[in-house]
Design a protein around this motif. Structure first.
Motif, short mmCIF file in Angstrom:
data_model
loop_
_atom_site.label_atom_id
_atom_site.label_comp_id
_atom_site.label_asym_id
_atom_site.label_seq_id
_atom_site.Cartn_x
_atom_site.Cartn_y
_atom_site.Cartn_z
N CYS A 70 1.18 -1.69 -0.11
CA CYS A 70 0.21 0.05 0.15
C CYS A 70 0.85 1.48 0.11
O CYS A 70 1.94 1.52 0.08
CB CYS A 70 -0.41 0.40 0.91
N HIS B 130 -2.47 6.76 -1.66
CA HIS B 130 -3.87 5.81 -1.41
C HIS B 130 -4.81 4.35 -1.79
O HIS B 130 -6.14 3.99 -2.21
CB HIS B 130 -5.40 6.61 -1.87
N HIS C 223 -9.62 2.79 0.45
CA HIS C 223 -9.18 4.40 0.94
C HIS C 223 -9.01 5.95 0.66
O HIS C 223 -8.74 5.56 -0.61
CB HIS C 223 -7.47 4.05 2.31
N VAL D 264 -3.08 5.72 2.92
CA VAL D 264 -2.66 3.84 3.21
C VAL D 264 -1.93 3.45 4.29
O VAL D 264 -0.12 3.12 3.49
CB VAL D 264 -2.91 3.30 2.09
N ARG D 265 -1.70 3.77 5.43
CA ARG D 265 -0.60 3.43 6.20
C ARG D 265 0.28 1.69 6.23
O ARG D 265 1.62 1.36 6.54
CB ARG D 265 -0.41 3.81 7.34
N THR E 201 -6.36 -3.76 5.72
CA THR E 201 -5.23 -2.25 5.10
C THR E 201 -5.81 -1.25 6.23
O THR E 201 -7.16 -1.26 6.51
CB THR E 201 -5.59 -2.07 3.55
N GLY F 133 -5.92 3.06 6.97
CA GLY F 133 -5.31 3.96 7.21
C GLY F 133 -5.57 5.66 7.57
O GLY F 133 -6.31 5.17 8.10
N ASP F 134 -5.31 7.12 6.90
CA ASP F 134 -5.53 7.82 7.60
C ASP F 134 -7.13 7.79 7.87
O ASP F 134 -7.33 9.02 8.85
CB ASP F 134 -4.22 9.09 6.99
#
Length: 117
Positions: A47, A51, A73, A77-78, A91, A93-94
């Motif tokens: 990821c 995004h 997301h 995406v983290r 996944t 994400g923020d």
């Protein structure tokens, strides 16, 4: 094998003992935030801060699938991880959501609210 992702938007696979570069994956438009081998080590899930979420063939370096952007997301995406059976990955994400992806059905399986909510 070891895999690395970087701010240069590239993923690399390395031979663990020799340090030799085995494969390079290109396609992201932003820094790669997380990479994860599926347990079979034939595919790699990744990821990015752009995004996107992508599934790769480890041997060929080709992108197998970019997860449906309209289901993904809406912010960077983290992280990504996979299940022991190679069929499910998750996944985060923020956007404060965790998305669970069914790789056999090639679709989003569920969307979970993260710990921060």
């Amino acid at each position: 094998m070891l895999c690395t992702g970087s701010d240069d938007h590239i993923i690399k696979i390395w031979e663990e003992n020799s340090g030799r570069l085995l494969q390079t994956f290109r396609g992201f438009e932003g820094p790669v935030s997380s990479v994860s081998f599926l347990p079979s080590a034939t595919r790699l899930f990744s990821c990015s801060l752009d995004h996107s979420i992508r599934l790769w063939d480890v041997e060929t370096g080709r992108e197998i699938r970019k997860m449906a952007p309209h289901l993904g997301h809406v912010s960077p995406v983290r992280g990504c991880t996979s299940s022991p059976d190679d069929n499910v990955t998750a996944t985060c994400g923020d956007d404060d959501f965790i998305r669970v992806w069914d790789l056999r059905a090639k679709q989003l399986a569920r969307k979970l609210i993260s710990h921060s909510r």
